[in-house]
Write a protein that holds these residues in place. Structure first.
Motif: not given
Length: 297
Positions: A176-199
């Motif tokens: 899932i994280l690979h498909a979303a292009r997001l680091s596994p260690l990124k903090r949920t509190g740092q996630l933008s709205d666009e990144e949350a939707e992408r995830l």
């Protein structure tokens, strides 16, 4: 541990094989597998199976007469369908249910014996076993973002927490994280709205793809090789193999008995995440970027 796509495949195969069938006999091979005492496990003999469902990663079997069995496979538990007369004397055999046309066997290939069966006589007791994870295939974007940010943790930890999200474990969280292009260690509190939707979109796409793939396979043959490591996966279990998107070598972070796999180019902007054990060993020689990893730094 079998995750949502694997459990969905099991449910389809179990329903196809056993719905409406009567249990002829119950054989308990391990004294540790049955975790409840009332109702007794031998009360399943003579009852018909009405259907199958799940609560998180737990498989629920409904019997006539108001009994339910909840099976938690944990890491190494598996179901197997055997021919009539199977002796169920193997060292991994925990429990066998005999039917006229075959034997359903619960096995566990581990010395720790964590898999278990609970028997209940009320649906309320069954529902109480649900850890409460959000169903990402049916929730709204707002509910997903709220659950994601309710506690500031890494995305890897958030996705795999059964109280936060339903049915996602170590393997599919990597995908899932690979498909979303997001680091596994990124903090949920740092996630933008666009990144949350992408995830959320990546979560739905990954789970649906694997549910479809595995349920199609199980429609032809009862699942016999349920594993967290599949050749079609993008990064999970693919350490040092090329990422299917950019061909960069897949990397890993090892912790406890698990490891997290990721692509440093697709997910972390070229940054190498520290594997604590190797970083301690290599110290200043631990690569910090893809270029250093590939000898260009």
């Amino acid at each position: 541990m079998p995750e949502l796509p694997d459990i969905a495949a099991y449910l389809g195969a179990l329903d196809q094989t056993l719905a409406g069938r009567e249990v002829r006999a119950v054989r308990v091979r391990s004294p540790f597998v049955v975790r409840t005492f009332e109702p007794r496990i031998d009360e399943l003999a003579g009852r018909r199976i009405l259907g199958f469902s799940r609560r998180g990663k737990r498989v629920v079997i409904e019997f006539d007469g108001g009994l339910w069995a909840v099976v938690h496979l944990m890491i190494a538990g598996r179901f197997h369908w055997k021919k009539p007369g199977y002796a169920a004397k193997g060292k991994n055999d925990l429990l066998a249910l005999d039917f006229e046309h075959g034997v359903l066997v619960l096995t566990e290939a581990s010395k720790q014996k964590r898999a278990g069966v609970w028997l209940f006589d009320s649906l309320e007791a069954v529902d109480a076993t649900d850890p409460g994870g959000l169903d990402t295939l049916a929730c709204t974007s707002e509910a997903f973002a709220e659950r994601l940010r309710e506690k500031n943790s890494t995305l890897k930890r958030a996705l795999t927490a059964p109280q936060r999200f339903d049915g996602i474990g170590n393997a599919y969280s990597d995908e899932i994280l690979h498909a979303a292009r997001l680091s596994p260690l990124k903090r949920t509190g740092q996630l933008s709205d666009e990144e949350a939707e992408r995830l959320l979109e990546a979560t739905r796409q990954t789970l649906r793809e694997w549910i479809d793939r595995l349920t199609t396979e199980s429609a032809e043959k009862f699942p016999s090789k349920v594993t967290a490591f599949r050749p079609e996966m993008a990064v999970h279990g693919k350490y040092n193999e090329p990422c299917p998107v950019c061909q960069t070598a897949v990397q890993r972070i090892r912790y406890a008995t698990n490891e997290c796999n990721y692509c440093p180019r697709c997910q972390t902007g070229g940054k190498m995440l520290s594997d604590r054990s190797l970083a301690r060993l290599l110290k200043d020689d631990w690569p910090q970027t893809i270029e250093e990893l590939e000898g260009e730094g």
